[in-house]
Enzyme design. Structure first.
Site: not given
Ligand code: IPE
Ligand code: IPE
Ligand code: MG
Length: 248
Positions: A30, A47, A141
């Site tokens: 995240d 990303h 792995l």
């Molecule tokens: C969780 O992150 C999903 C992934 C890392 C793929 P999100 O950013 O989607 O989760 P929330 O919305 O903070 O719970």
């Molecule tokens: C995690 O990073 C990647 C996915 C959920 C695909 P985010 O896109 O959720 O990044 P934040 O949480 O908005 O910083």
């Molecule tokens: Mg996120």
């Protein structure tokens, strides 16, 4: 193509990793969006940077001798994001599988996907299925990518499979249920790491997390280096796991 080294006991000791390593690590990757925002860049750039960070984490997992690494790449809820972001993520995934498959295969990594693939464009789906098939006899792995994954959907799917197989209620055990989850062939989940400060599962491996340890780090995923990863593993190794019993 890089062949990843395997760390010796002495090298692990130098990293401060003495004792029993986790067998199966889950990572909630995240913070890509926040990383990009801090740099006044589009979320897609976050990303991309996250994808690059992941490459190092997979290599490090191999070098450490971790049995299984499961990463959360795209949740069933992430479809609710703007179409442009979803498109960028899908293109990155295509790129990831194209670019990484040869190296992962050469390093004996076995790739699995967790989640319902039918929702993806045929090109991405074929790439993922090919990667899974191509590496299915690899013995290194176990690298699993949770994509269009939601743990609730996974549990409902397992129930449906049991019903469809006609398994009588009295024969359904925890073991047999767990075998019907995407993680059925993987070792017990020991550690869940979530980057970027949030302290929640967001529908990741709910059933499997029953006795996992949680380590939360403020580090945003694109900045999640092998050093930070090792620190998280070190924290895990200092925990006392009791599994409901009394530890002497
Ligand atoms: C969780 O992150 C999903 C992934 C890392 C793929 P999100 O950013 O989607 O989760 P929330 O919305 O903070 O719970
Ligand atoms: C995690 O990073 C990647 C996915 C959920 C695909 P985010 O896109 O959720 O990044 P934040 O949480 O908005 O910083
Ligand atoms: Mg996120």
């Amino acid at each position: 193509m890089r062949i990843y080294p395997k760390y010796t006991e002495a090298e692990l000791k130098k990293l401060g990793l003495v004792g029993k390593l986790p067998e199966h690590i889950g990572i909630i990757m995240d913070g890509n969006g926040r990383w990009a925002k801090q740099r006044l860049m589009p979320r897609s750039a976050g990303h991309r940077a996250g994808m690059e960070a992941l490459q190092d984490i997979v290599r490090t997992s191999h070098s450490l001798g971790i049995g299984a690494l499961t990463v959360y790449a795209f949740s069933t809820e992430n479809w609710g994001r703007p179409a442009a972001e979803i498109d960028a993520l899908m293109s990155l995934l295509v790129e990831y599988f194209y670019k990484e498959i040869d190296e992962l295969d050469a390093n004996n990594v076995r790739i699995r996907t967790l989640g319902e693939l039918s929702r993806f464009a045929p090109k991405l789906r074929t790439l993922m299925e090919t990667a899974v098939q191509r590496t299915e006899n690899n013995t290194g792995l176990n690298f699993s990518i949770a994509i269009n994954y939601g743990s609730r959907a996974e549990i409902v799917r397992a129930v449906k499979m049991l019903v469809e197989e006609g398994i009588p209620a009295e024969s359904i055990t925890e073991k047999c249920f767990a075998e019907h989850l995407y993680t059925g062939e993987l070792p017990e989940l020991d550690l869940i790491i979530r980057t970027a400060g949030e302290q929640r599962l967001s529908n990741f491996l709910l059933y499997q997390a029953a006795y996992a340890e949680f380590v939360f780090t403020e580090t945003l995923f694109p900045a999640f280096t092998p050093e930070v990863y090792c620190d998280c593993i070190k924290e895990f190794m200092h925990r006392t796991r009791r599994f409901g019993k009394v530890k002497e």
